[in-house]
Motif scaffolding. Structure first.
Motif, PDB file in Angstrom:
ATOM      1  N   ALA A 150     -10.714  -0.518  -8.092  1.00 21.10           N
ATOM      2  CA  ALA A 150      -9.717  -1.198  -8.045  1.00 21.10           C
ATOM      3  C   ALA A 150      -9.286  -2.127  -6.706  1.00 21.10           C
ATOM      4  N   THR A 151     -10.001  -1.795  -5.675  1.00 25.00           N
ATOM      5  CA  THR A 151     -10.042  -2.431  -4.637  1.00 25.00           C
ATOM      6  C   THR A 151     -10.716  -3.886  -4.657  1.00 25.00           C
ATOM      7  N   ARG A 152     -11.940  -3.640  -5.337  1.00 29.01           N
ATOM      8  CA  ARG A 152     -12.716  -4.956  -5.380  1.00 29.01           C
ATOM      9  C   ARG A 152     -11.731  -5.867  -6.618  1.00 29.01           C
ATOM     10  N   ALA A 153     -11.199  -5.411  -7.292  1.00 27.92           N
ATOM     11  CA  ALA A 153     -10.719  -6.173  -8.340  1.00 27.92           C
ATOM     12  C   ALA A 153      -9.326  -6.896  -7.403  1.00 27.92           C
ATOM     13  N   ARG A 154      -8.738  -6.035  -6.777  1.00 24.98           N
ATOM     14  CA  ARG A 154      -7.441  -6.904  -5.943  1.00 24.98           C
ATOM     15  C   ARG A 154      -7.953  -8.109  -5.131  1.00 24.98           C
ATOM     16  N   VAL A 155      -9.040  -7.531  -4.479  1.00 24.73           N
ATOM     17  CA  VAL A 155      -9.622  -8.598  -3.622  1.00 24.73           C
ATOM     18  C   VAL A 155     -10.073  -9.719  -4.249  1.00 24.73           C
ATOM     19  N   ALA A 156     -10.615  -9.599  -5.603  1.00 24.98           N
ATOM     20  CA  ALA A 156     -10.971 -10.749  -6.159  1.00 24.98           C
ATOM     21  C   ALA A 156      -9.790 -11.664  -6.803  1.00 24.98           C
ATOM     22  N   CYS A 157      -8.676 -10.921  -7.060  1.00 28.20           N
ATOM     23  CA  CYS A 157      -7.729 -11.729  -7.552  1.00 28.20           C
ATOM     24  C   CYS A 157      -6.906 -12.259  -6.279  1.00 28.20           C
ATOM     25  N   GLY A 158      -6.874 -11.541  -5.154  1.00 34.87           N
ATOM     26  CA  GLY A 158      -6.430 -12.299  -3.934  1.00 34.87           C
ATOM     27  C   GLY A 158      -7.175 -13.399  -3.523  1.00 34.87           C
ATOM     28  N   ARG A 159      -8.331 -13.680  -3.596  1.00 34.24           N
ATOM     29  CA  ARG A 159      -8.972 -14.776  -3.299  1.00 34.24           C
ATOM     30  C   ARG A 159      -8.762 -15.937  -4.266  1.00 34.24           C
ATOM     31  N   ILE A 160      -8.579 -15.618  -5.409  1.00 32.57           N
ATOM     32  CA  ILE A 160      -8.114 -16.649  -6.510  1.00 32.57           C
ATOM     33  C   ILE A 160      -6.820 -17.385  -6.040  1.00 32.57           C
ATOM     34  N   ALA A 161      -5.793 -16.519  -5.647  1.00 34.73           N
ATOM     35  CA  ALA A 161      -4.614 -16.785  -5.474  1.00 34.73           C
ATOM     36  C   ALA A 161      -4.294 -17.341  -3.955  1.00 34.73           C
ATOM     37  N   HIS A 162      -5.158 -16.912  -2.985  1.00 37.59           N
ATOM     38  CA  HIS A 162      -4.854 -17.192  -1.479  1.00 37.59           C
ATOM     39  C   HIS A 162      -5.945 -17.585  -0.814  1.00 37.59           C
ATOM     40  N   GLY A 163      -7.229 -17.558  -1.278  1.00 38.30           N
ATOM     41  CA  GLY A 163      -8.538 -18.098  -0.605  1.00 38.30           C
ATOM     42  C   GLY A 163      -9.262 -16.970   0.221  1.00 38.30           C
ATOM     43  N   SER A 164      -9.667 -17.239   1.194  1.00 38.70           N
ATOM     44  CA  SER A 164     -10.674 -16.356   1.824  1.00 38.70           C
ATOM     45  C   SER A 164      -9.703 -15.130   2.632  1.00 38.70           C
ATOM     46  N   ARG A 165      -8.819 -15.479   3.322  1.00 42.79           N
ATOM     47  CA  ARG A 165      -7.900 -14.598   4.083  1.00 42.79           C
ATOM     48  C   ARG A 165      -6.672 -14.477   3.681  1.00 42.79           C
ATOM     49  N   PHE A 166      -6.303 -13.310   3.426  1.00 44.20           N
ATOM     50  CA  PHE A 166      -4.930 -12.673   3.041  1.00 44.20           C
ATOM     51  C   PHE A 166      -4.934 -11.173   3.439  1.00 44.20           C
ATOM     52  N   VAL A 167      -3.661 -10.803   3.225  1.00 40.51           N
ATOM     53  CA  VAL A 167      -3.366  -9.310   3.323  1.00 40.51           C
ATOM     54  C   VAL A 167      -2.948  -8.659   2.101  1.00 40.51           C
ATOM     55  N   MET A 168      -3.327  -7.214   1.947  1.00 34.88           N
ATOM     56  CA  MET A 168      -2.946  -6.758   0.632  1.00 34.88           C
ATOM     57  C   MET A 168      -2.801  -5.254   0.891  1.00 34.88           C
ATOM     58  N   PRO A 169      -2.145  -4.591  -0.068  1.00 34.00           N
ATOM     59  CA  PRO A 169      -2.141  -2.939   0.002  1.00 34.00           C
ATOM     60  C   PRO A 169      -3.250  -2.497  -0.333  1.00 34.00           C
ATOM     61  N   TYR A 170      -3.614  -1.466   0.539  1.00 31.81           N
ATOM     62  CA  TYR A 170      -4.926  -0.768   0.383  1.00 31.81           C
ATOM     63  C   TYR A 170      -4.525   0.374  -0.125  1.00 31.81           C
ATOM     64  N   TYR A 171      -3.534   1.009   0.331  1.00 33.12           N
ATOM     65  CA  TYR A 171      -3.057   2.097  -0.308  1.00 33.12           C
ATOM     66  C   TYR A 171      -1.792   1.967  -0.693  1.00 33.12           C
ATOM     67  N   GLY A 172      -1.483   2.590  -1.819  1.00 33.22           N
ATOM     68  CA  GLY A 172      -0.122   2.430  -2.515  1.00 33.22           C
ATOM     69  C   GLY A 172       0.072   1.204  -3.261  1.00 33.22           C
ATOM     70  N   SER A 173       1.130   0.762  -3.778  1.00 31.71           N
ATOM     71  CA  SER A 173       1.497  -0.513  -4.394  1.00 31.71           C
ATOM     72  C   SER A 173       2.215  -1.371  -3.719  1.00 31.71           C
ATOM     73  N   GLY A 174       2.573  -2.576  -4.332  1.00 31.06           N
ATOM     74  CA  GLY A 174       3.325  -3.670  -3.730  1.00 31.06           C
ATOM     75  C   GLY A 174       2.325  -4.923  -3.717  1.00 31.06           C
ATOM     76  N   SER A 175       3.184  -6.165  -3.809  1.00 35.21           N
ATOM     77  CA  SER A 175       2.514  -7.388  -3.563  1.00 35.21           C
ATOM     78  C   SER A 175       1.559  -7.588  -4.830  1.00 35.21           C
ATOM     79  N   GLY A 176       1.954  -7.028  -6.001  1.00 31.09           N
ATOM     80  CA  GLY A 176       1.029  -7.149  -7.426  1.00 31.09           C
ATOM     81  C   GLY A 176      -0.230  -6.958  -6.997  1.00 31.09           C
ATOM     82  N   LEU A 177      -0.918  -7.501  -7.684  1.00 34.19           N
ATOM     83  CA  LEU A 177      -2.710  -7.522  -7.824  1.00 34.19           C
ATOM     84  C   LEU A 177      -3.247  -8.436  -6.907  1.00 34.19           C
ATOM     85  N   THR A 178      -2.407  -9.176  -6.095  1.00 31.22           N
ATOM     86  CA  THR A 178      -3.136 -10.363  -5.490  1.00 31.22           C
ATOM     87  C   THR A 178      -3.082 -10.203  -3.799  1.00 31.22           C
ATOM     88  N   GLY A 179      -2.112  -9.234  -3.745  1.00 35.76           N
ATOM     89  CA  GLY A 179      -1.750  -9.362  -1.921  1.00 35.76           C
ATOM     90  C   GLY A 179      -0.813 -10.469  -1.689  1.00 35.76           C
TER      91      GLY A 179
END
Length: 304
Positions: A200-229
């Motif tokens: 799940a973490t790897r998938a969220r990172v992958a989606c975040g990279r597509i949406a925001h590039g190489s640097r971004f923040v994302m919820p590691y525990y819990g929900s929020g900010s969708g699947l892309t951080g």
């Protein structure tokens, strides 16, 4: 203006009051560790560690402004299943009524989660404050609108000894992105693709990279900010009492540090916190953002 701080915790209300030019003369909390931290940062105030529902308010110094952040866990949507425990936490709001009845300060300022206004006894609580002569003005404020690098929606109830509730006007402040609180040269990083990393973490990172590039923040525990951080140009999501936000930088990631969470709450870098990250985050996650308290107090004073 003299102020007191009930349920003071890490001291966000007190710090904001000082930013607004107030003299905090007394502060109290039931947790000794929080009282110790407050004392380190606000040595000029008298301190008490006690259950404020049992307080002798005649022993509290005279003041013009009463600030209070009663326990929010009993109202928050994130509460657990222990109803009896949370019922007891909800009742802490009545300590505000007792303190106000004893001292009748000109102004009362309460902070809590928005769900506080849906509490079954909230109308009765308001009626009690009205009976003491306070006109109440509830408002939901987002810390991001006050220059804090975090979206944090909280209910503020302003009570004044006036015939009608006062209307507050706040300065217009631009939103500040989470990039302003982050130090990419600090922290304990680990490889995103390390063995054992959850799918799940790897998938969220992958989606975040597509949406925001190489640097971004994302919820590691819990929900929020969708699947892309979320991108670093946006304010961070709400800082909670437990680790939640992870920082991704290329092929590495880490949790936000105490220093970064302190900045995200709007405390100065010099503000002293417990050395243990867990304890520091618990206090920060329960705190009032000082810049929000500053703006509210300044707005109240401008209408007084």
């Amino acid at each position: 203006m003299k102020a007191i701080d009930l349920f003071a915790g890490a001291g966000g209300f007190s710090t904001g009051a000082q930013m607004a030019g107030c003299n905090v003369v007394w502060a109290a909390n039931h947790w000794q560790a929080a009282v110790d931290v407050h004392l380190l940062n606000h040595p000029g105030a008298a301190h008490a560690c006690q259950d404020l529902q049992q307080a002798d308010w005649t022993q509290v110094p005279a003041h013009d402004l009463l600030m209070a952040s009663p326990a929010c866990q009993g109202h928050s949507r994130a509460r657990g299943k222990d109803r009896a425990h949370h019922d007891a936490q909800r009742s802490t709001a009545w300590a505000v009524v007792s303190a106000a009845e004893c001292h009748r300060p000109a102004m009362v300022l309460i902070e809590n989660v928005p769900e506080f206004a849906t509490w079954t006894l909230y109308p009765a609580w308001c009626a009690a404050m009205n009976a003491l002569g306070y006109a109440l003005q509830p408002m939901i404020l987002d810390a991001a609108d006050h220059g804090v690098a975090q979206h944090r929606r909280r209910l503020f109830v302003v009570g004044t000894q006036t015939k009608h509730p006062i209307e507050l006007v706040f300065p217009s402040r631009e939103h500040v992105g989470s990039a302003s609180i982050i130090d990419f040269d600090a922290g304990r990083w680990s490889a995103i693709d390390k063995p054992g990393r959850s799918g799940a973490t790897r998938a969220r990172v992958a989606c975040g990279r597509i949406a925001h590039g190489s640097r971004f923040v994302m919820p590691y525990y819990g929900s929020g900010s969708g699947l892309t951080g979320r991108c670093l140009s946006r304010p961070l999501g709400t800082v909670t009492t437990r680790d939640r936000w992870a920082l991704v930088d290329g092929d590495r990631m880490r949790m936000l540090s105490t220093q970064e969470c302190r900045r995200a709450m709007g405390f100065p870098d010099s503000y002293l916190l417990p050395k243990k990250h867990k304890d520091a985050l618990h206090m920060l996650g329960n705190a009032v953002c000082p810049p929000v308290a500053r703006d509210v107090i300044n707005a109240i004073r401008s209408q007084a």
